[in-house]
Design a protein around this motif. Structure first.
Motif, mmCIF file in Angstrom:
data_model
loop_
_atom_site.group_PDB
_atom_site.id
_atom_site.type_symbol
_atom_site.label_atom_id
_atom_site.label_comp_id
_atom_site.label_asym_id
_atom_site.label_seq_id
_atom_site.Cartn_x
_atom_site.Cartn_y
_atom_site.Cartn_z
ATOM 1 N N ASP A 84 0.777 -1.173 -0.069
ATOM 2 C CA ASP A 84 0.041 -0.028 0.139
ATOM 3 C C ASP A 84 0.899 1.330 -0.046
ATOM 4 O OD1 ASP A 84 -2.143 -1.786 -0.186
ATOM 5 O OD2 ASP A 84 -2.609 -1.280 2.221
ATOM 6 N N ALA A 119 0.769 4.141 -2.670
ATOM 7 C CA ALA A 119 0.609 5.764 -2.280
ATOM 8 C C ALA A 119 1.726 6.545 -2.850
ATOM 9 C CB ALA A 119 0.437 5.563 -0.893
ATOM 10 N N GLN A 133 1.175 9.706 -5.999
ATOM 11 C CA GLN A 133 1.516 11.200 -5.477
ATOM 12 C C GLN A 133 2.132 11.772 -6.835
ATOM 13 O OE1 GLN A 133 4.577 10.942 -2.271
ATOM 14 N NE2 GLN A 133 2.959 10.521 -0.896
ATOM 15 N N GLY A 184 3.514 8.236 6.334
ATOM 16 C CA GLY A 184 2.429 7.434 5.754
ATOM 17 C C GLY A 184 1.167 8.013 6.420
ATOM 18 N N GLU A 185 1.164 8.314 7.612
ATOM 19 C CA GLU A 185 0.132 8.955 8.359
ATOM 20 C C GLU A 185 -0.030 10.379 8.122
ATOM 21 O OE1 GLU A 185 -2.350 7.336 9.953
ATOM 22 O OE2 GLU A 185 -1.349 5.456 9.837
ATOM 23 N N PHE A 186 0.997 11.044 7.515
ATOM 24 C CA PHE A 186 1.078 12.492 7.057
ATOM 25 C C PHE A 186 0.558 12.516 5.597
ATOM 26 C CE2 PHE A 186 3.697 15.243 10.382
ATOM 27 C CZ PHE A 186 3.149 14.251 11.350
ATOM 28 N N GLY A 187 0.240 11.495 5.204
ATOM 29 C CA GLY A 187 -0.097 11.611 3.805
ATOM 30 C C GLY A 187 0.978 11.557 2.746
ATOM 31 N N MET A 188 2.127 11.112 3.209
ATOM 32 C CA MET A 188 3.338 11.034 2.375
ATOM 33 C C MET A 188 3.475 9.755 1.572
ATOM 34 S SD MET A 188 5.958 12.984 4.574
ATOM 35 C CE MET A 188 5.945 14.995 4.947
ATOM 36 N N GLY A 189 2.798 8.749 1.859
ATOM 37 C CA GLY A 189 2.686 7.362 1.390
ATOM 38 C C GLY A 189 3.524 6.684 2.160
ATOM 39 N N GLU A 192 8.033 7.043 4.578
ATOM 40 C CA GLU A 192 8.997 7.810 4.859
ATOM 41 C C GLU A 192 10.371 7.316 5.024
ATOM 42 O OE1 GLU A 192 7.664 8.931 8.841
ATOM 43 O OE2 GLU A 192 9.132 7.437 9.720
ATOM 44 N N GLY A 238 9.742 12.688 3.131
ATOM 45 C CA GLY A 238 9.149 11.929 2.083
ATOM 46 C C GLY A 238 9.615 12.395 0.646
#
Length: 418
Positions: A87, A91, A95, A377-382, A384, A399
């Motif tokens: 996943d 992700a 981006q 990942g939790e920051f929306g960067m897919g 880190e 990221g």
């Protein structure tokens, strides 16, 4: 390969291949990079049984070395964790490509039009311990940002990292990108780390991902620039105006969800006003969950806290706990013992929260949320590469965007300087 004399030439060869790959990646299309990452994700899932079998070898090696339960948890891969890597790759693939993005532009009075454009850094060296998922995360983010990467995984995750790396290479090949864009050092020999740290001709930046010992070694010995990723001495401060249920939920999650990650809470600070009202409810909840609470004299705990328990990264079911006299006392404690990683406040008081945010300079500050969210990942960067705690270039979750530099594009019309 165990011959120390061969390590230097091997790193030089790997570095030269990475430098050549970086030149190709710098102009690779966004579509090619996206295709490579999606193909790598497919390969990871298709090869999950092979990866789990390789991981069992590493788990046996870790057990033989006497790794702690928390470290064994960091090392372990199962179907769900492989799905998480898959996943993450998808992700990152989805981006927006950061390379070529115009971050800023303006026109000078003399007519010069200036653009600041994102560019790849070049070749990134990533040195990491235990967690084999870093192989996928680092490979994906470096590729997305147009960088070649040289990965040096921990000795414990040697077989897992090789199996994951093979999937990344398969993705590169399917997209027609150089297979040397993502290289894994094929030895456990620690001389490879030293060689990478000295490889100024071939590596543009080193990213260490691991404990205090590894990061300290890198910072002491590196001649290559370093993105500092210090230990995660994360604090949770429970203010006098905290909601009791929120406090219990956040404190328990911050400590116990996964104790072996850098976002795990290591110190609980309880405001005297909260303690006067609610007593030892938080430390009792932690102890009931199996946590060893090393508490000061004002709190009920498992054992009495020793001075060196504060400022320690336990990475285990252990937490230091202390009563403080208001937010300023909490801030002073965090400034003294923290690592500028992630610190949280639990409060319903906006002014107190603002003071906490304003007075502290940690890379991540949170309000009414678990420190376990300190994750790209939790920051929306897919994904880190890690949490950078330094103040130059990248800070917080690193990221794809944080793995770029920039150049200025200046356009005139026969413009000359008087």
């Amino acid at each position: 390969m165990n011959d120390h004399d061969a390590i230097g030439p091997m790193i030089t060869q790997i570095g030269a291949r990475a430098r050549a790959a970086a030149a190709t990646l710098a102009t690779a299309s966004a579509e090619a990079k996206e295709n490579a990452l999606n193909a790598a994700a497919d390969a990871l899932w298709d090869q999950r049984a092979t990866i789990i079998a390789a991981n069992k070898q590493d788990m046996a090696f870790g057990a033989q070395k006497g790794l702690s339960p928390a470290m064994m948890d960091r090392l372990m891969l199962d179907k769900d964790r492989i799905k998480g890597m898959v996943d993450g790759l998808r992700a990152v693939a989805g981006q927006t490509d950061p390379v070529g993005e115009v971050a800023e532009e303006w026109t000078q009075p003399n007519g010069l039009h200036i653009q600041r454009v994102r560019t790849p850094i070049g070749v990134i060296g990533v040195i990491y311990e235990s967690r084999p998922n870093v192989t996928a995360d680092a490979g994906a983010l470096c590729l997305k940002s147009g960088n070649a990467v040289i990965l040096r995984g921990g000795s414990e995750s040697f077989h897992s990292s090789q199996a994951i790396h093979a999937c990344l290479v398969a993705g590169l090949a399917s997209a027609g990108l150089p297979e040397t864009s993502i290289q894994l050092i094929p030895t456990r020999d620690r001389a490879a780390v030293t060689a990478m740290l000295q490889a100024t001709d071939h590596i543009d930046v080193i990213v260490p991902r691991g404990g205090k010992g590894l990061v300290g070694l890198v910072q002491r010995e590196a001649r290559v620039p370093v993105f500092a990723h210090l230990e995660g001495i994360c604090h949770v401060y429970v203010d006098g105006d905290a909601d009791l249920e929120k406090a219990k939920a956040v404190v328990l999650n911050a400590k116990t969800r996964r104790t072996g990650i850098c976002g795990s809470a290591e110190t609980l600070l309880v405001d005297k006003a909260f303690h006067d009202t609610h007593g030892d409810v938080l430390t009792e909840a932690l102890m009931n969950a199996g946590v060893e609470v090393r508490a000061d004299a004002s709190l009920k705990g498992s054992v009495a806290a020793q001075p060196d328990d504060f400022g320690k990264e336990f990475l285990d079911m252990i937490i230091a706990a202390k009563v403080v006299d208001g937010v300023d006392d909490a801030i002073a404690h965090i400034r003294q013992y923290g690592s500028n990683h992630t610190d949280a406040i639990i409060t319903e008081n906006d002014a107190i929260a603002e003071r906490f945010f304003h007075q502290l300079d940690s890379a991540i500050l949170m309000r009414n949320a678990s420190t376990q969210f300190a994750d790209g990942g939790e920051f929306g960067m897919g994904a880190e590469i890690g949490i950078a705690t330094g103040k130059l270039h990248a800070r917080g979750p690193v990221g794809a965007v944080q793995l770029t530099s920039f150049k200025y594009l200046v356009t005139g019309d026969g413009t000359v300087r008087p």
